[in-house]
Design a protein around this motif. Sequence first.
Motif, PDB file in Angstrom:
ATOM      1  N   TYR A 123     -15.926  -0.912  -2.492  1.00 45.64           N
ATOM      2  CA  TYR A 123     -14.582  -1.361  -2.012  1.00 45.64           C
ATOM      3  C   TYR A 123     -13.666  -0.812  -2.908  1.00 45.64           C
ATOM      4  O   TYR A 123     -12.577  -0.132  -2.649  1.00 45.64           O
ATOM      5  N   TYR A 144      -9.960   6.150  -2.335  1.00 34.28           N
ATOM      6  CA  TYR A 144      -9.953   7.069  -1.562  1.00 34.28           C
ATOM      7  C   TYR A 144      -8.698   6.999  -0.556  1.00 34.28           C
ATOM      8  O   TYR A 144      -8.137   8.159  -0.213  1.00 34.28           O
ATOM      9  N   GLY A 145      -8.377   5.854   0.008  1.00 35.55           N
ATOM     10  CA  GLY A 145      -7.458   5.563   0.761  1.00 35.55           C
ATOM     11  C   GLY A 145      -6.144   5.987   0.019  1.00 35.55           C
ATOM     12  O   GLY A 145      -5.059   6.473   0.705  1.00 35.55           O
ATOM     13  N   PHE A 146      -6.027   5.898  -1.215  1.00 35.57           N
ATOM     14  CA  PHE A 146      -4.678   6.393  -1.857  1.00 35.57           C
ATOM     15  C   PHE A 146      -4.565   7.871  -1.966  1.00 35.57           C
ATOM     16  O   PHE A 146      -3.482   8.536  -1.543  1.00 35.57           O
ATOM     17  N   ALA A 147      -5.872   8.359  -2.223  1.00 36.89           N
ATOM     18  CA  ALA A 147      -5.502   9.688  -2.792  1.00 36.89           C
ATOM     19  C   ALA A 147      -6.026  10.875  -1.616  1.00 36.89           C
ATOM     20  O   ALA A 147      -6.093  12.164  -1.756  1.00 36.89           O
ATOM     21  N   GLY A 148      -6.972  10.395  -0.556  1.00 38.85           N
ATOM     22  CA  GLY A 148      -7.311  11.349   0.145  1.00 38.85           C
ATOM     23  C   GLY A 148      -8.649  12.068  -0.022  1.00 38.85           C
ATOM     24  O   GLY A 148      -8.755  12.949   0.584  1.00 38.85           O
ATOM     25  N   SER A 149      -9.247  11.728  -1.200  1.00 40.62           N
ATOM     26  CA  SER A 149     -10.331  12.467  -1.633  1.00 40.62           C
ATOM     27  C   SER A 149     -11.318  11.657  -2.588  1.00 40.62           C
ATOM     28  O   SER A 149     -10.801  10.703  -3.062  1.00 40.62           O
ATOM     29  N   GLU A 192       0.408   2.922  -8.245  1.00 34.96           N
ATOM     30  CA  GLU A 192       0.390   1.743  -7.201  1.00 34.96           C
ATOM     31  C   GLU A 192      -0.701   0.794  -7.311  1.00 34.96           C
ATOM     32  O   GLU A 192      -1.688   0.980  -7.912  1.00 34.96           O
ATOM     33  N   ILE A 201      -6.298  -2.017  -8.646  1.00 35.02           N
ATOM     34  CA  ILE A 201      -7.448  -2.896  -7.738  1.00 35.02           C
ATOM     35  C   ILE A 201      -8.448  -2.038  -7.663  1.00 35.02           C
ATOM     36  O   ILE A 201      -9.662  -2.478  -8.016  1.00 35.02           O
ATOM     37  N   GLY A 260      -2.478  -0.773  -5.364  1.00 32.82           N
ATOM     38  CA  GLY A 260      -3.667  -0.665  -4.645  1.00 32.82           C
ATOM     39  C   GLY A 260      -4.768   0.338  -5.562  1.00 32.82           C
ATOM     40  O   GLY A 260      -5.932  -0.034  -5.442  1.00 32.82           O
ATOM     41  N   SER A 314      -0.801   8.483  -1.916  1.00 34.91           N
ATOM     42  CA  SER A 314      -0.325   9.493  -2.742  1.00 34.91           C
ATOM     43  C   SER A 314       0.352  10.688  -2.071  1.00 34.91           C
ATOM     44  O   SER A 314      -0.197  11.007  -0.792  1.00 34.91           O
ATOM     45  N   LEU A 326      -7.051  15.892   1.813  1.00 34.36           N
ATOM     46  CA  LEU A 326      -8.034  15.550   2.616  1.00 34.36           C
ATOM     47  C   LEU A 326      -8.345  16.784   3.460  1.00 34.36           C
ATOM     48  O   LEU A 326      -9.466  16.774   3.740  1.00 34.36           O
ATOM     49  N   ALA A 351      -2.069  13.164  -0.738  1.00 37.86           N
ATOM     50  CA  ALA A 351      -3.393  12.732  -0.321  1.00 37.86           C
ATOM     51  C   ALA A 351      -3.512  13.739   1.043  1.00 37.86           C
ATOM     52  O   ALA A 351      -4.909  14.016   1.246  1.00 37.86           O
ATOM     53  N   TRP A 370       0.663  -1.298   0.117  1.00 39.34           N
ATOM     54  CA  TRP A 370       0.031  -0.159   0.038  1.00 39.34           C
ATOM     55  C   TRP A 370       1.057   1.301   0.003  1.00 39.34           C
ATOM     56  O   TRP A 370       1.860   1.376   0.659  1.00 39.34           O
ATOM     57  N   LEU A 423     -10.618   1.878  -1.734  1.00 38.76           N
ATOM     58  CA  LEU A 423      -9.128   1.739  -2.206  1.00 38.76           C
ATOM     59  C   LEU A 423      -8.858   3.215  -2.690  1.00 38.76           C
ATOM     60  O   LEU A 423      -7.585   3.587  -2.464  1.00 38.76           O
TER      61      LEU A 423
END
Lengths: 204, 488
Positions: B183, B189-194, B209, B214, B211, A116, A123, A119, A113, B187
């Motif tokens: 899902y 959102y977890g990468f890009a924060g938005s 990446e 996927i 993730g 970015s 946020l 990110a 994992w 994923l």
Amino acid sequence: MILQTLSFYLFASICVASGVMVISSRNPVHAVLYLILAFFNAAGLFVLMGAEFLAMLLVIVYVGAVAVLFLFVVMMLDINFTELRQGFLQYLPIGALVGFILLVELLLVLGSWAVSPDAGAALVATNATVGGTTNSHALGRLIYTHYAFLFQCAGLILLIAMIGAIVLTLRERVGVKRQNVGRQVARRREDSVVVVQVDSGKGI
Amino acid sequence: MVDSLNSAFGKAELATIIPELFLAVAAMVLLLTGAFIGEKRAVRATTIGALFAFAVTAVFVVMMPYGDSGRVAFNSLVHVSAFTAFLKVLILLGSALALVLSIDFFEREKIARFEYPVLVVLATVGMLVMVSAYDLMTLYMGLEMQSLALYVIAAIHRDNAKSTEAGLKYFVLGALSSGMLLYGISLVYGFAGSTNFTMLAPQLTDNPEAGVVIGLVFVIAALAFKISAVPFHMWTPDVYEGAPTPVASFFAAAPKVAAMGLLVQVLTGPFGGMVGQWQQIIVFVSIASMVFGAVAAINQRNIKRLMAYSSIGHMGFALVGLAAANADGLTGVLVYLAIYVVMGLGTFACIIAMRVNGKAVEQIDDLAGLSRTQPLVALALGMFMFSMAGIPPLAGFFSKFYVFRAAVQADLYALAIIGVLASVVGAFYYLRVIKVMYFDQPAARFDGMTPGVALVAGSTCLVTMLFWIYPASIITVATRVSALVIGG
């Protein structure tokens, strides 16, 4: 600090353990009771994270309403749960295999994992309205102002769900006696009471 | 803080979503109208009211000033442009025609309910929201709003085992696809924060990446389910066969346009930088859908199932344009969708007209000798079949021509060749319907068409036949709006 760590492990371990009990206990009523325990401990975890409003919501909404509703449903439905479980052992090996593969795959994804570099900035930009306020204030600002459009959409979805439930299940039953307040009020004494003079010894 | 409050409810922001707003309010008014004026008259009144609402909404969509870059509202949750307007008009047209087809059908089957038009309107609101999505959360909300209403109307003939099965199957598989979508979104959102499209686009670049890839795959899988592209097509034949025919005709048109429009916008917008990643997936899905749609329908005897396989194939052809990933390809997708809506609804109008002694029939053999008993219906259905097979100069030829041309321009020769071969194979079963109608001994005579069905069948047939006179009507508009999305 040590107290926080200790309480985290306490809440977390009880939460996981009661989660396991929810799916493994034989008696469905016990399962719901364990579910309530899991909710309480999850609420404790929320408090540790500083989300006290969410913690209270979890207790009030999930424990107070949803879990109690589950309890009612479990008691009302006459389901033989042991019968439902009969295929459990039979499907256990293949289920365990699939679960294991999924777990490995998830670990692979999580292992590689990456986040970015932008990110953090994204946020902050998205949640610009939060910060420096209380929990409920921040949530309210996000849900009812920042994401007001989505909130209204969610309302429409609930309306559709309601119409759908009524369309698919409501039936006009024959022979059901309904209360008609108008008729009840309009009823007069003369219409329904008959005074009969009965001579003694003769019957009607 | 006060600023954000004002901006969230400002007049300009509300003006941006006037079409959705109007249609949602109309749905609620229709619901109340239906509940108060009594079951008997309510069905007709709500249907006409819904048609009127669609027309007014289309006027709102067309009249709105978009400018070149479109309008963003509600903290970048919603984005409307001339491109979304094109899709929205198409969606409204599809919903309205499908609703016209339902007039009288439900009464004759004795399952008329005023909730049906209301649910169609609410599903259409969901589709409009999907098309205007500028945030993964808006996308999800719109998708659920549409899907939930569709699950219910698939099962609206609730005393019929097949209809109930269709609704249940659609619901379970749809819930699965929603899970995959969420899902994938999580994923990303977890990468890009938005979850916002404008925030995502610069972060999702080529060479991403694992993730994120996927996540992208999950999002594509969920949207492919909604357009019933192979390998996520399993529900389509059963749902089309089980649902009442007007419902199937609705499923075949507007939701496909909305989901395809959404797929186009998501892949060219936030995932635009990852073309290298998604292009191969789209190429595979496209080839699989075209081949499966052509081969699997050969043995079909039921014309509704035939249409289901045909729609799977058509979505494959439309995806060819998306796989090309250039402005010409998008033009191709838009033209394809527009012509597909017209052809598909016309064919379904002919299928709805298949009634013998007041009972609906749906086998291909029931069409035998239609050219002698009802020459006009046979002519219309024949034209739709020729058009779907892609025979010039009918409209279906132009739609295929534009997507294949775009694929060739993007050097996707294999894709274009397989597509042409698949359309040749597919022509077999379209032509078989024509053979049954024109060369077989007449079967039982059909009852006459109702005025609504005749209107839809006639007007769509005219458009299909006469499209070659003035093809620029749609093509110039499609070219102009797709340039806004790619390279504009």
